[in-house]
Scaffold this motif. Sequence first.
Motif, PDB file in Angstrom:
ATOM      1  N   TYR A  50       0.877  -0.596  -0.284  1.00 13.88           N
ATOM      2  CA  TYR A  50       0.202  -0.002  -0.300  1.00 13.88           C
ATOM      3  C   TYR A  50       1.016   1.335   0.062  1.00 13.88           C
ATOM      4  O   TYR A  50       2.157   1.190   0.839  1.00 13.88           O
ATOM      5  CB  TYR A  50      -0.858   0.002   1.603  1.00 13.88           C
ATOM      6  N   LEU A 109       3.341   0.681   2.515  1.00 11.16           N
ATOM      7  CA  LEU A 109       2.826  -0.183   4.121  1.00 11.16           C
ATOM      8  C   LEU A 109       2.911  -1.410   3.135  1.00 11.16           C
ATOM      9  O   LEU A 109       2.390  -2.195   2.052  1.00 11.16           O
ATOM     10  CB  LEU A 109       1.808   0.298   4.282  1.00 11.16           C
ATOM     11  N   ASN A 140      -7.188 -14.001   0.952  1.00 14.69           N
ATOM     12  CA  ASN A 140      -8.100 -12.487   0.624  1.00 14.69           C
ATOM     13  C   ASN A 140      -8.787 -12.040   1.141  1.00 14.69           C
ATOM     14  O   ASN A 140      -9.042 -10.680   1.453  1.00 14.69           O
ATOM     15  CB  ASN A 140      -8.430 -12.743  -0.871  1.00 14.69           C
ATOM     16  N   TYR A 141      -9.773 -12.694   2.191  1.00 12.54           N
ATOM     17  CA  TYR A 141     -10.961 -12.359   2.954  1.00 12.54           C
ATOM     18  C   TYR A 141     -10.590 -12.971   4.779  1.00 12.54           C
ATOM     19  O   TYR A 141     -11.908 -13.211   5.338  1.00 12.54           O
ATOM     20  CB  TYR A 141     -11.794 -13.659   2.727  1.00 12.54           C
ATOM     21  N   ASN A 142      -9.620 -13.019   5.602  1.00 11.86           N
ATOM     22  CA  ASN A 142      -9.026 -12.659   6.446  1.00 11.86           C
ATOM     23  C   ASN A 142      -8.578 -11.370   6.555  1.00 11.86           C
ATOM     24  O   ASN A 142      -8.119 -10.185   5.676  1.00 11.86           O
ATOM     25  CB  ASN A 142      -8.099 -13.252   6.527  1.00 11.86           C
ATOM     26  N   GLU A 143      -8.648 -10.939   7.729  1.00  9.22           N
ATOM     27  CA  GLU A 143      -7.859  -9.685   8.419  1.00  9.22           C
ATOM     28  C   GLU A 143      -6.512  -9.748   7.564  1.00  9.22           C
ATOM     29  O   GLU A 143      -5.576 -10.231   7.952  1.00  9.22           O
ATOM     30  CB  GLU A 143      -7.901  -9.192   9.674  1.00  9.22           C
ATOM     31  N   GLN A 144      -6.045  -8.643   7.418  1.00  5.49           N
ATOM     32  CA  GLN A 144      -4.763  -7.791   7.018  1.00  5.49           C
ATOM     33  C   GLN A 144      -4.260  -7.851   8.435  1.00  5.49           C
ATOM     34  O   GLN A 144      -4.577  -6.440   9.070  1.00  5.49           O
ATOM     35  CB  GLN A 144      -5.159  -7.138   6.167  1.00  5.49           C
ATOM     36  N   PHE A 145      -2.590  -7.168   8.643  1.00  3.54           N
ATOM     37  CA  PHE A 145      -2.183  -7.360   8.909  1.00  3.54           C
ATOM     38  C   PHE A 145      -0.491  -6.598   8.701  1.00  3.54           C
ATOM     39  O   PHE A 145      -0.167  -7.295   7.836  1.00  3.54           O
ATOM     40  CB  PHE A 145      -1.212  -8.584  10.270  1.00  3.54           C
ATOM     41  N   PHE A 146       0.120  -5.103   9.436  1.00  9.10           N
ATOM     42  CA  PHE A 146       0.090  -4.365   8.436  1.00  9.10           C
ATOM     43  C   PHE A 146       1.826  -3.936   9.222  1.00  9.10           C
ATOM     44  O   PHE A 146       1.502  -4.393  10.245  1.00  9.10           O
ATOM     45  CB  PHE A 146       0.031  -2.982   8.841  1.00  9.10           C
ATOM     46  N   GLY A 147       2.755  -4.139   8.551  1.00 13.94           N
ATOM     47  CA  GLY A 147       4.142  -3.596   9.066  1.00 13.94           C
ATOM     48  C   GLY A 147       4.294  -2.386   9.609  1.00 13.94           C
ATOM     49  O   GLY A 147       3.135  -1.319   9.245  1.00 13.94           O
ATOM     50  N   PRO A 148       5.457  -1.668  10.053  1.00 12.76           N
ATOM     51  CA  PRO A 148       5.431  -0.150  10.517  1.00 12.76           C
ATOM     52  C   PRO A 148       5.835   0.849   9.638  1.00 12.76           C
ATOM     53  O   PRO A 148       5.625   1.313   8.924  1.00 12.76           O
ATOM     54  CB  PRO A 148       6.520  -0.505  11.072  1.00 12.76           C
ATOM     55  N   ARG A 163     -18.924  -7.033   1.878  1.00 11.15           N
ATOM     56  CA  ARG A 163     -17.948  -8.681   2.331  1.00 11.15           C
ATOM     57  C   ARG A 163     -17.868  -8.829   3.742  1.00 11.15           C
ATOM     58  O   ARG A 163     -18.037  -9.330   4.658  1.00 11.15           O
ATOM     59  CB  ARG A 163     -17.151  -8.667   1.476  1.00 11.15           C
ATOM     60  N   PHE A 168     -14.451  -3.030   8.432  1.00 10.34           N
ATOM     61  CA  PHE A 168     -12.821  -3.310   8.808  1.00 10.34           C
ATOM     62  C   PHE A 168     -12.164  -2.010   9.915  1.00 10.34           C
ATOM     63  O   PHE A 168     -12.199  -0.863   9.592  1.00 10.34           O
ATOM     64  CB  PHE A 168     -11.297  -3.712   8.385  1.00 10.34           C
ATOM     65  N   TYR A 175      -9.528  -0.053  11.760  1.00  5.76           N
ATOM     66  CA  TYR A 175      -8.124  -0.216  12.006  1.00  5.76           C
ATOM     67  C   TYR A 175      -7.497   0.976  12.448  1.00  5.76           C
ATOM     68  O   TYR A 175      -8.298   2.002  12.958  1.00  5.76           O
ATOM     69  CB  TYR A 175      -6.928   0.066  10.619  1.00  5.76           C
ATOM     70  N   GLY A 203       3.572   7.302  13.096  1.00  2.00           N
ATOM     71  CA  GLY A 203       5.203   6.298  12.742  1.00  2.00           C
ATOM     72  C   GLY A 203       4.701   5.412  12.425  1.00  2.00           C
ATOM     73  O   GLY A 203       5.566   4.273  12.516  1.00  2.00           O
ATOM     74  N   LYS A 204       3.739   4.200  13.068  1.00  2.00           N
ATOM     75  CA  LYS A 204       3.278   2.905  13.079  1.00  2.00           C
ATOM     76  C   LYS A 204       2.830   2.448  11.983  1.00  2.00           C
ATOM     77  O   LYS A 204       1.425   3.558  11.369  1.00  2.00           O
ATOM     78  CB  LYS A 204       2.978   2.543  14.356  1.00  2.00           C
ATOM     79  N   GLY A 205       2.335   1.414  11.841  1.00  2.00           N
ATOM     80  CA  GLY A 205       1.257   0.507  10.156  1.00  2.00           C
ATOM     81  C   GLY A 205       0.164   0.584  11.557  1.00  2.00           C
ATOM     82  O   GLY A 205       0.028   0.292  12.595  1.00  2.00           O
ATOM     83  N   PRO A 206      -1.327   0.772  10.273  1.00  2.00           N
ATOM     84  CA  PRO A 206      -2.781   0.164  11.101  1.00  2.00           C
ATOM     85  C   PRO A 206      -2.909  -1.333  11.836  1.00  2.00           C
ATOM     86  O   PRO A 206      -2.178  -2.367  11.251  1.00  2.00           O
ATOM     87  CB  PRO A 206      -3.540  -0.216  10.103  1.00  2.00           C
ATOM     88  N   PHE A 254      -5.064  -3.977  13.718  1.00  2.00           N
ATOM     89  CA  PHE A 254      -6.027  -4.260  13.230  1.00  2.00           C
ATOM     90  C   PHE A 254      -6.906  -4.617  14.041  1.00  2.00           C
ATOM     91  O   PHE A 254      -6.529  -4.637  15.774  1.00  2.00           O
ATOM     92  CB  PHE A 254      -6.281  -5.940  12.765  1.00  2.00           C
ATOM     93  N   THR A 274     -13.339  -6.542  12.557  1.00  2.00           N
ATOM     94  CA  THR A 274     -14.239  -6.743  11.547  1.00  2.00           C
ATOM     95  C   THR A 274     -15.933  -7.404  11.912  1.00  2.00           C
ATOM     96  O   THR A 274     -16.353  -7.697  12.430  1.00  2.00           O
ATOM     97  CB  THR A 274     -14.151  -8.115  10.615  1.00  2.00           C
ATOM     98  N   GLN A 301     -14.705  -3.595   2.009  1.00  2.00           N
ATOM     99  CA  GLN A 301     -14.074  -4.971   1.090  1.00  2.00           C
ATOM    100  C   GLN A 301     -15.095  -5.236   0.448  1.00  2.00           C
ATOM    101  O   GLN A 301     -16.279  -6.130   0.840  1.00  2.00           O
ATOM    102  CB  GLN A 301     -13.578  -6.394   1.929  1.00  2.00           C
TER     103      GLN A 301
END
Lengths: 113, 113
Positions: A35, A91, A98-106, B31, B34, B36, B41-44, B46, B49, B91
Amino acid sequence: EAGVVQSPRYKIIEKKQPVAFWCNPISGHNTLYWYRQNLGQGPELLIRYENEEAVDDSQLPKDRFSAERLKGVDSTLKIQPAELGDSAVYLCASSLNNYNEQFFGPGTRLTVL
Amino acid sequence: EDQVTQSPEALRLQEGESSSLNCSYTVSGLRGLFWYRQDPGKGPEFLFTLYSAGEEKEKERLKATLTKKESFLHITAPKPEDSATYLCAVQAVYGGSQGNLIFGKGTKLSVKP
């Protein structure tokens, strides 16, 4: 459990230079996302991978951006050449599918001068 | 076109002062919706849902609800550590952005002691 790892955290480059970002997703997560987030905006999808296949790259500016996901695990996003308007936070996120929650990096904060 | 609008853009509360954040959406078949949380300075990160109208989910001082046109994030007796930007994403089942998360711009919450 380790989260999504991204590097570098910060990058400052001159315009027209190349830059690359690296992402290691959560172990076992098949889907990986890149992203771009501009200041004061929500994240916008650039590309989505299912294992090693790019299944949605419709928002990726293909003239200067490229991405790969080797062996369906780590991923690299590249910009060449960078433009002033590419300054943003990049990001990486991962999910089981693709249908589960997404976990983001920093994220990686890119500044193009 | 799938769209997410969050309001207000910014919200300042005193510690203990309960309030709600709004997320209005238009989507070609929902669908999932969500929520977040994103710290500077951080990613989102979770939170929740929601899949169908009438559904509610809670976590500590946060409660998310969903109708056919909007979602609310209720914050009860907030503390300073709840200060962050709260992002809403949808989504879609159908359409060009099918399967992808479409984010709003977020609501920046500040809780003063």
